[in-house]
Design a protein around this motif. Structure first.
Motif, PDB file in Angstrom:
ATOM      1  N   ILE A  98       0.853  -1.191   0.000  1.00 31.57           N
ATOM      2  CA  ILE A  98       0.000   0.000   0.000  1.00 31.57           C
ATOM      3  C   ILE A  98       0.889   1.242   0.000  1.00 31.57           C
ATOM      4  O   ILE A  98       1.788   1.362   0.831  1.00 31.57           O
ATOM      5  CB  ILE A  98      -0.952  -0.012   1.223  1.00 31.57           C
ATOM      6  N   PRO A  99       0.657   2.179  -0.930  1.00 31.97           N
ATOM      7  CA  PRO A  99       1.561   3.331  -1.062  1.00 31.97           C
ATOM      8  C   PRO A  99       1.313   4.455  -0.065  1.00 31.97           C
ATOM      9  O   PRO A  99       1.736   5.582  -0.292  1.00 31.97           O
ATOM     10  CB  PRO A  99       1.292   3.802  -2.495  1.00 31.97           C
ATOM     11  N   TYR A 100       0.623   4.177   1.037  1.00 29.71           N
ATOM     12  CA  TYR A 100       0.373   5.154   2.087  1.00 29.71           C
ATOM     13  C   TYR A 100       0.962   4.651   3.389  1.00 29.71           C
ATOM     14  O   TYR A 100       1.067   3.453   3.611  1.00 29.71           O
ATOM     15  CB  TYR A 100      -1.133   5.369   2.302  1.00 29.71           C
ATOM     16  N   ARG A 101       1.297   5.593   4.287  1.00 31.68           N
ATOM     17  CA  ARG A 101       1.777   5.207   5.612  1.00 31.68           C
ATOM     18  C   ARG A 101       0.643   4.613   6.419  1.00 31.68           C
ATOM     19  O   ARG A 101      -0.424   5.218   6.529  1.00 31.68           O
ATOM     20  CB  ARG A 101       2.327   6.416   6.355  1.00 31.68           C
ATOM     21  N   ILE A 102       0.872   3.446   6.998  1.00 28.31           N
ATOM     22  CA  ILE A 102      -0.091   2.813   7.890  1.00 28.31           C
ATOM     23  C   ILE A 102       0.653   2.416   9.155  1.00 28.31           C
ATOM     24  O   ILE A 102       1.659   1.707   9.100  1.00 28.31           O
ATOM     25  CB  ILE A 102      -0.751   1.584   7.245  1.00 28.31           C
TER      26      ILE A 102
END
Length: 114
Positions: free
Chosen positions: A14-18
């Motif tokens: 996933i290309p978002y910070r989680i």
């Protein structure tokens, strides 16, 4: 491949910070984007097992605690605003099979279109 490895690979793609945090506000997981941002960009080290508040201001801490309280009462995703990196910030509850909240994750989305 185990189910755990598969889930880690999915989250890392996933290309978002989680950042997943338990109900004691302890960081339990960071995906690849989050590790890059907090370790390589911001210079933090070894955040897994530490309080989420170690990388938040006092104002952010109060706002985060308030949002978690809302989520406990079966709330859904909460929009927290825009980060200094021009990302939309969200907090999402994670619940067990009985609907009890076991933690939450912060998600930071940026416009990926060029």
């Amino acid at each position: 491949m185990t189910e755990l490895e598969m889930m880690k690979n999915i989250l890392d793609s996933i290309p978002y910070r989680i950042v997943f945090v338990d109900m004691d506000h302890i960081i339990r997981y960071m995906n690849k984007e989050a590790r890059h941002h907090y370790y390589d960009v911001r210079g933090y080290r070894d955040l897994i097992g530490k309080s989420i508040f170690e990388c938040h201001s006092e104002k952010s801490k109060a706002y985060l605690i308030e949002a978690v309280e809302k989520l406990k009462n079966h709330g859904n995703e909460i929009y927290l605003g825009v980060s200094v990196y021009n990302e939309r910030k969200y907090i999402n509850p994670v619940r067990d099979e009985n609907g009890e909240m076991v933690g939450y994750f912060e998600r930071f989305e940026r416009n990926l279109q060029k």
